[in-house]
Scaffold this active site. Structure first.
Site, mmCIF file in Angstrom:
data_model
loop_
_atom_site.group_PDB
_atom_site.id
_atom_site.type_symbol
_atom_site.label_atom_id
_atom_site.label_comp_id
_atom_site.label_asym_id
_atom_site.label_seq_id
_atom_site.Cartn_x
_atom_site.Cartn_y
_atom_site.Cartn_z
ATOM 1 N N HIS A 70 0.837 -1.201 0.000
ATOM 2 C CA HIS A 70 0.000 0.000 0.000
ATOM 3 C C HIS A 70 0.874 1.255 0.000
ATOM 4 O O HIS A 70 1.216 1.801 1.041
ATOM 5 C CB HIS A 70 -0.915 -0.006 1.240
ATOM 6 N N HIS A 72 1.687 5.100 -2.334
ATOM 7 C CA HIS A 72 1.220 6.060 -3.351
ATOM 8 C C HIS A 72 2.451 6.711 -3.965
ATOM 9 O O HIS A 72 3.160 7.444 -3.281
ATOM 10 C CB HIS A 72 0.338 7.136 -2.701
ATOM 11 N N ARG A 74 2.327 8.595 -6.852
ATOM 12 C CA ARG A 74 1.911 9.878 -7.462
ATOM 13 C C ARG A 74 2.184 10.031 -8.944
ATOM 14 O O ARG A 74 1.965 11.118 -9.497
ATOM 15 C CB ARG A 74 2.568 11.062 -6.728
ATOM 16 N N ASN A 104 -4.739 5.862 -7.043
ATOM 17 C CA ASN A 104 -5.279 7.227 -6.996
ATOM 18 C C ASN A 104 -4.283 8.246 -7.550
ATOM 19 O O ASN A 104 -3.923 9.225 -6.914
ATOM 20 C CB ASN A 104 -5.757 7.616 -5.586
ATOM 21 N N HIS A 188 -10.801 0.630 1.061
ATOM 22 C CA HIS A 188 -10.499 1.743 1.964
ATOM 23 C C HIS A 188 -11.812 1.979 2.702
ATOM 24 O O HIS A 188 -12.664 2.752 2.259
ATOM 25 C CB HIS A 188 -10.067 2.983 1.178
ATOM 26 N N HIS A 241 -5.437 -0.426 5.908
ATOM 27 C CA HIS A 241 -5.207 0.375 7.128
ATOM 28 C C HIS A 241 -6.313 0.331 8.183
ATOM 29 O O HIS A 241 -6.984 1.338 8.415
ATOM 30 C CB HIS A 241 -4.879 1.828 6.775
ATOM 31 N N ASN A 288 -5.984 9.728 6.584
ATOM 32 C CA ASN A 288 -7.246 8.971 6.478
ATOM 33 C C ASN A 288 -6.956 7.484 6.370
ATOM 34 O O ASN A 288 -6.192 7.101 5.487
ATOM 35 C CB ASN A 288 -8.029 9.397 5.236
ATOM 36 N N ASP A 315 1.044 2.814 3.783
ATOM 37 C CA ASP A 315 0.227 3.864 3.174
ATOM 38 C C ASP A 315 1.058 5.117 2.896
ATOM 39 O O ASP A 315 0.635 6.244 3.180
ATOM 40 C CB ASP A 315 -0.980 4.194 4.082
ATOM 41 N N HIS A 319 3.052 14.249 0.238
ATOM 42 C CA HIS A 319 2.463 15.564 -0.059
ATOM 43 C C HIS A 319 3.573 16.591 0.118
ATOM 44 O O HIS A 319 4.452 16.433 0.969
ATOM 45 C CB HIS A 319 1.305 15.876 0.890
#
Ligand code: DOR
Length: 435
Positions: A70, A72, A74, A104, A188, A241, A288, A315, A319
């Site tokens: 899991h 990200h 980007r 995502n 999720h 998660h 989240n 996760d 950012h």
């Protein structure tokens, strides 16, 4: 035989094969070529190798490569925050040899071309990168993706991560569709209506701080619904998660009833609680599902220990500094995690006596690989040399400038953690080596 790389003086632990022994490893052509026991690898032989071809694992553990299902990365869409290349470097620095990217991205990973794009970026990179495809096109919950095509392109699971699939009929059909390929649907699990407008856990702390909350029941209801649907369809469901005591209990019961459900926990949910938020309103603590209470945290630990929660997944959610340098409720949710996952797991699970290092390796290597049908990394002759060398006793301080990730949004900067990656080897190649 002349080896490309040797790992000497370490203790090999392979929970899959059930051994823990002092031995040296010779790696040839990307594979484990030989395991030397009882000092068979003579000093004279070792001296033949230049230091860049020897890893001295004295006092360290040599384990199957870590796997995180899991993350990200980007790319495509938000390359300023992370790319497949920088994410893979962060993974290698954290001891990981395989990761699975959530869909995502912008555009979402909902078609073959995007899967091929992401996987091609990972070729010759520092980590094996697999894609998780979107359950619905554009992840908007309206129309199922062509899951068969996605599987043909190589996806190992499907998920609308970040967004819970609201329509139960659509979820039922997704489970049925995914079952045809024996891949899990990853949920999720947070009901959006209950969680809407919340920025942290709904609790004493959110009331005290005046920040609207996301209640635990949003997660619990969502997990319960999906377990019911997985039971109905006899499909594989994986809960991302898990953060609440009720969520852990729902999975425990689902498993007891024979539903094919697995679960993961993120290090921040077993290391942190919501009372930290009021200290500095560090927007890196916004995530989240949100950080919960101490009871929830302990329930997640218990779930990991008793097998209700099968694996650890961080996760990793990069950012930028600009995005996070705003009020708590304005910041996008998420924190990076690949480079602190092992240290937090050793500090909060092994060092506190909840589990042993072989148990932890099961949660961070073998089990996550099995959930997404990847070959579980192991330390047998002939296997791909995906190996992590870990000093479980070494203490280190998390430093912002040392992160390989392009983004630095971690609330753990300045924290002292126990358990350090000495080296990561992927396909027989050193992808990270501690200085
Ligand atoms: O905190 C989170 N951030 N949770 C998610 O599910 C998505 C992630 C992100 O992509 O930033």
């Amino acid at each position: 035989m002349d080896f490309d790389l040797i790992i000497i003086n370490g203790r090999l632990i392979d929970p899959g094969l059930g051994f823990s022994k002092k031995a040296d490893i010779g790696i040839k052509d990307g594979k484990i070529g030989r395991i030397f026991e009882d000092n068979e690898l003579a000093k004279m032989d070792i001296e033949k190798y230049m230091t860049d071809r020897v890893i001295n694992a004295d006092g360290a553990l040599v384990t199957p490569g870590l796997v995180d299902i899991h993350v990200h990365f980007r790319e495509p869409g938000r390359e300023g925050q992370e790319t497949v290349k920088t994410g893979s470097q962060a993974a290698a620095a954290g001891g990981f040899t395989s990761v699975c990217c959530m869909p995502n991205t912008q555009p979402a990973i909902d078609n073959q071309e995007t899967v091929k794009f992401v996987t091609s970026l990972a070729e010759k990179g520092d980590c094996r990168v697999y894609c998780i495809g979107a359950i619905t096109k554009n992840r908007d919950g309206e129309e199922l993706s062509e899951i068969g095509d996605l599987v043909k392109a190589g996806v190992v699971a499907v998920s609308d991560d970040g967004d819970y699939l609201q329509n139960p009929d659509m979820m039922r059909r997704a489970l049925e569709y995914a079952r045809m390929f024996d891949i899990p649907v990853i949920s999720h699990a947070e009901d959006i209506y209950l969680a809407a407008g919340g920025y942290m856990n709904e609790s004493f702390q959110s009331t005290r701080l005046g920040i609207p909350g996301r209640p635990a029941v949003a997660e619990e209801i969502a997990i319960l619904r999906d377990i019911k649907l997985a039971g109905l369809t006899r499909s594989r469901l994986h809960i991302a998660h898990v953060s609440t005591a009720g969520g852990v209990e729902a999975i425990r019961r689902g498993k007891a009833e024979g539903v094919r459900v697995t679960g993961e926990a993120a290090p921040h949910h077993f290391a942190l609680t919501d009372d930290l938020i009021g200290e500095e309103f560090d927007s890196n603590l916004r995530v989240n599902p949100p950080l919960r209470t101490e009871d929830d945290r302990l329930a997640v630990v218990e779930g990991l220990v008793d097998g209700t929660i099968d694996c650890i997944a961080c996760d990793h959610a990069p950012h930028s500094e600009a995005e996070k340098d705003v009020e708590f409720d304005q910041a996008p949710p998420g924190m990076i995690g690949l480079e602190t996952s092992l240290g937090l797991s050793i500090t909060y699970l092994v060092d506190k006596g909840f589990m042993t290092m072989p148990d932890l390796m099961r949660k961070m290597s073998i089990n996550p690989a099995k959930i997404v049908n990847l070959p579980a990394p192991g330390l047998s002759v002939g296997e791909a040399a995906d190996i992590t060398v870990i000093d479980p006793d070494a203490e280190w301080t998390v430093e912002k400038n040392a992160f390989r990730s392009k983004s630095k949004n971690s609330p753990f900067v300045g924290w002292k953690l126990k358990g350090k990656v000495i080296a990561t080897i992927m396909d027989g190649r050193i992808t990270h080596r501690a200085k």
